[in-house]
Design an enzyme around this catalytic site. Structure first.
Site: not given
Length: 889
Positions: A277, A312
């Site tokens: 994330m 990411e």
């Protein structure tokens, strides 16, 4: 579709529609958060500076789920129950001034949170740490908020916790102070100068170790890179730290994007629903994609770590600095960033090999998705549960659309367009139209026709018909497109389809290409664009009947249908200078061979051409690309071959594919395979350098083929390789062969030795579960049942669930699709249990039923019966109910 209420009852879930989008009537000018952290019970204070553009503001509705409201204040005045309304989904305040400050205090329970969204505990109560996951709608599980991506604000976050139990306190943004509190507690504050939506919020608190590296951006900014993990894993972060620096330099050079905070934190956890994330300044990673060393990580694993770290990081601009207006625009950040990640990986390694891998992933994951009841556009028109749209369509197909646009514009114009896009929308929430407008404006091109790709589900079939006219020296290429109906879209419109092509003379020369009406040839490789349902392209001055090489580089995400003679495909397989199209020719040839084998025909010209061409390549001393050769020696995946037969019997498909593999092994011969294996084995150094992974890749494929024609000798070599392996790539490759082909005693001994060596390494234990689940055949179902009771198995860990249940259903087609339906029954049984713990993971696993309607009648009926039984289960989560109901439509 159903969703579970607080009391476990089910009610129809509301669909969110793109056409209903309205800008928020309230904005949050700033937010201050204070967390009093504890594993069992955490209190969250939130101070929201609210603004409405309307003089008479509309009622305020703040999202909130699973929250215990302690106190609510408006402009300093405490509110009573008559001043607001709270239900299981929201806090509503009917009357507020246009500018005001709302303060709330809520209580949440991280240890009891098994969903792994919001704030939760990773690991045990004694040793684990707290962390958050807020994409897509996890922040509403932390505090009451406008939890939507088009509400951006600046965050000031203070964390308070017991200093001994939580010595490390991290949040997004820059550090803004820290200190001691009474009773052995401490605090740390973080301020983010960049506005961001709630889904990018993150915090981490616990006992973690760190490795760090100073970094200076191209703009001269001093940054500290910090990677965090638990003490027993921190040494495995070194490779990821180097990969991060490579990604940062690449993004500076290729896109002109620089990092913009003082520190970049990356944290590893074993309990995570996603791969990673991109929270601003505090990335949180599934440990699978961050921890790596030679003893525990395969060569493919190293490249996956490098790719996900880059992905990411690249989100810092394509996702964070410029985010999505709404969740329908998810591919705006994910498809774009996957394309950037793929380009980076290609530059770091091999462009041809990376393109092969990406197209193979698309065909094995996204094409079946497009062909089943879960098909949806890259930008869906509606959803009931947004977490169910983190799909191959949004990611992989979305990346292919960006690739088409980049190829259409050329590298220089594409760079100008992305510069304009980032500058124009920095600090705001954008749409797909915004990206295409910026790209088109910078290049002076109207890209609006490509919006149809975002709105239309399904994989177009591109039909190519060619003929040569000797009298006129013309080569005529006729193209036509058709897309089959998908759920909710019975009628399809033509799409702009760029087709890159070359024409080869029989001696291997690429011919100059001049379209009718052009004054001169435009090179030996070019792109034609089909914009209507059908069109004809005529090439002039072609002196002989050429050999076409179409869809070079996979220039569009389509299924190409072109009748090619086996000998023509064999020539391309042997001689096309483009590595991807050489592989593509082999895939088409193998698919033709499969069709013939599946039909039971005794004469298989395609099989003879495929094995003959590969035998010639295998013997060539000048063909030194071992990794490419390994890919050429592999037939299409079972999931790809299933799409060629409808309805299909998984046992028959598997048998026909195995027939291809045995024929190839026989053509190469046991003697030749043994000799090549010995040479590759002698060259093995056990290191992670540029050539060694390629050699190991070929060695693994050679061993897999060798065991098909000389079982005893190959198994002896596998046992020796397993015992002497210098790293995980060698060890796991040998274990796979032993698990599939050795007798029960040798198989059990190898599995026991592997487990004993890696008992304390969770990611390697995942491999141990997966290697057993993927053994083809119905008997593996009994193995899976036994492994479900293994002390190391838990439904609470998504990696472990995917390793066993996900691998069984996706990789073991004959086991999952056992003719008695027992595989379906087992999966539904486990889905019910999993859904009670982690609805997101349950919904992802349930997607293995996507192709049930294309099975032969008996299996189709059994699969449908299990799905319908699952659909009637009381209290299904919204996530799982959405997948099941859509699958049954």
């Amino acid at each position: 579709m159903l969703q579970r209420d607080a009391d476990g009852a089910t009610t129809p879930a509301l669909k969110i529609r793109l056409g209903d989008y309205q800008a928020p009537t309230w904005r949050i000018a700033g937010v201050e958060l204070v967390f009093d952290l504890d594993i069992a019970s955490t209190e969250v204070y939130a101070r929201l500076e609210l603004e409405s553009a309307d003089a008479t503001p509309a009622p305020l509705r703040l999202d909130g789920e699973g929250l215990e409201l302690i106190e609510l204040r408006l402009d300093g005045k405490r509110l009573g129950p008559a001043d607001y309304h709270v239900d299981v989904h929201a806090l509503q305040l009917p009357k507020l001034p246009a500018r005001c400050v709302l303060e709330s205090r809520v209580r949440i329970h991280p240890q009891a949170n098994t969903t792994l969204e919001g704030l939760y505990l990773s690991g045990s109560a004694e040793r684990g740490f707290l962390l958050t996951q807020c994409e897509a709608q996890g922040f509403r599980h932390i505090t009451y908020f406008l939890d939507r991506p088009d509400v951006l604000t600046r965050y000031s976050v203070e964390l308070r916790a017991d200093a001994a139990r939580f010595p490390v306190l991290l949040a997004g943004g820059n550090a803004a102070g820290s200190g001691a509190l009474a009773d052995g507690r401490h605090w740390a504050r973080f301020d983010d100068p960049h506005p961001r939506p709630a889904y990018l919020f993150a915090l981490v608190a616990g006992r973690l170790q760190c490795i760090e590296q100073p970094y200076t951006t191209a703009e001269g900014r001093a940054v500290t890179l910090k990677l965090w993990a638990e003490a027993d894993a921190i040494a495995q972060c070194r490779y990821a730290l180097g990969a991060l620096q490579h990604a940062m330099r690449w993004d500076e050079r290729v896109y002109g994007r620089n990092y913009d905070l003082d520190v970049f934190h990356v944290v590893a956890t074993h309990d995570f629903n996603m791969g990673a994330m991109e929270n601003k300044g505090l990335n949180i990673f599934n440990a699978k994609y961050l921890l790596a060393d030679v003893d525990t990580t395969t060569d493919e694993g190293f490249r996956a770590v490098e790719a996900v770290v880059a992905h990411e990081y690249f989100h810092n601009w394509s996702g964070n600095r410029v985010t999505c207006r709404d969740w329908f625009q998810l591919s705006l950040k994910e498809g774009f960033t996957v394309f950037r990640e793929q380009s980076f990986s290609a530059d770091m390694h091999s462009h041809a090999l990376k393109r092969i891998e990406d197209v193979a992933t698309l065909r094995r994951a996204q094409f079946p998705e497009d062909a089943g009841p879960l098909a949806h556009p890259v930008r869906p028109a509606e959803y009931a549960e947004i977490n169910n749209f983190y799909t191959a369509t949004v990611y992989e197909k979305g990346a292919e659309l960006i690739r088409m646009l980049a190829a259409r514009l050329g590298s220089e114009a594409f760079r100008h367009g992305t510069d304009l896009y980032f500058a124009r929308h920095d600090g705001s929430a954008a749409t797909v139209e915004d990206l295409l407008a910026a790209l088109g404006e910078a290049a002076g091109v109207d890209l609006t026709p490509y919006l149809a790709w975002y709105a239309q589900a399904g994989t177009p079939r591109l039909s190519a018909r060619c003929h040569y006219e000797p009298a006129t020296r013309r080569y005529v290429l006729r193209l036509a497109q058709h897309t089959a109906p998908t759920p909710g879209q019975p009628d399809k419109r033509p799409l702009p389809i760029p087709l890159k092509l070359a024409l080869f003379a029989r001696d291997g020369r690429m011919l100059p290409l001049r379209l009718a009406g052009e004054a001169a040839p435009a090179g030996t490789e070019r792109v034609v664009e089909l914009t209507d349902a059908a069109a004809e392209f005529v090439f002039e001055d072609i002196d002989e009947a050429p050999l076409p090489s179409l869809l070079r580089g996979f220039s569009a995400p389509v299924i190409l249908e072109c009748a090619s003679a086996p000998e023509d495909l064999a020539l391309l397989l042997q001689h096309d200078a483009d590595g991807f199209n050489r592989w593509e020719a082999g895939q088409h040839l193998a698919a033709d061979a499969f069709r013939t084998a599946h039909a039971g025909s005794a004469h298989n010209a395609a099989l003879a051409a495929w094995t003959g061409a590969l035998k010639a390549l295998f013997a060539r001393a000048d063909f030194d690309d071992e990794a490419l050769l390994a890919e050429l020696l592999d037939a299409p995946a079972v999931s790809e071959l299933e799409a060629l037969v409808e309805p299909h019997d998984p046992d028959a498909v598997d048998a026909a594919r195995r027939q291809l593999e045995r024929a190839l092994a026989r053509a190469l011969s046991a003697t030749t395979l043994a000799a090549r294996y010995a040479a590759l084995h002698a060259a093995e150094l056990g290191v992670h350098d540029a050539r060694a992974p390629a050699r190991r890749r070929l060695k693994r494929r050679v061993l897999e083929l060798w065991v098909l024609v000389d079982r005893a000798a190959a198994l002896a070599a596998a046992e020796d390789q397993f015992a002497q392996a210098s790293g995980m790539s060698e060890r796991l490759a040998a274990l796979r062969v032993l698990t599939r082909h050795a007798d029960a005693a040798a198989r059990a001994a190898a599995l026991a030795a592997f487990r004993a060596r890696h008992a304390q390494q969770p990611l390697v234990l995942d491999m141990w579960f997966a290697v057993q689940a993927e053994v083809p055949g119905g008997a593996t179902l009994d193995t899976v049942r036994a492994l479900l009771s293994d002390a190391a198995f838990t439904l609470r860990n998504p990696n472990r669930v995917q390793a066993l249940l996900g691998t069984f259903a996706r990789q073991n087609r004959t086991g999952f699709h056992r003719v008695d339906g027992a595989g379906y029954a087992l999966m539904v049984e486990q889905l019910r249990a999993l859904d009670a713990l982690n609805p997101q993971t349950a919904a992802r696993i349930a997607q293995v039923f996507n192709g049930w309607a294309r099975l032969e009648p008996k299996r189709r009926a059994l699969a449908e019966a299990q799905l319908r039984a699952l659909a009637t289960t009381p209290g299904l989560s919204r996530n799982l109910a959405d997948i099941v109901q859509r699958s049954l439509v």
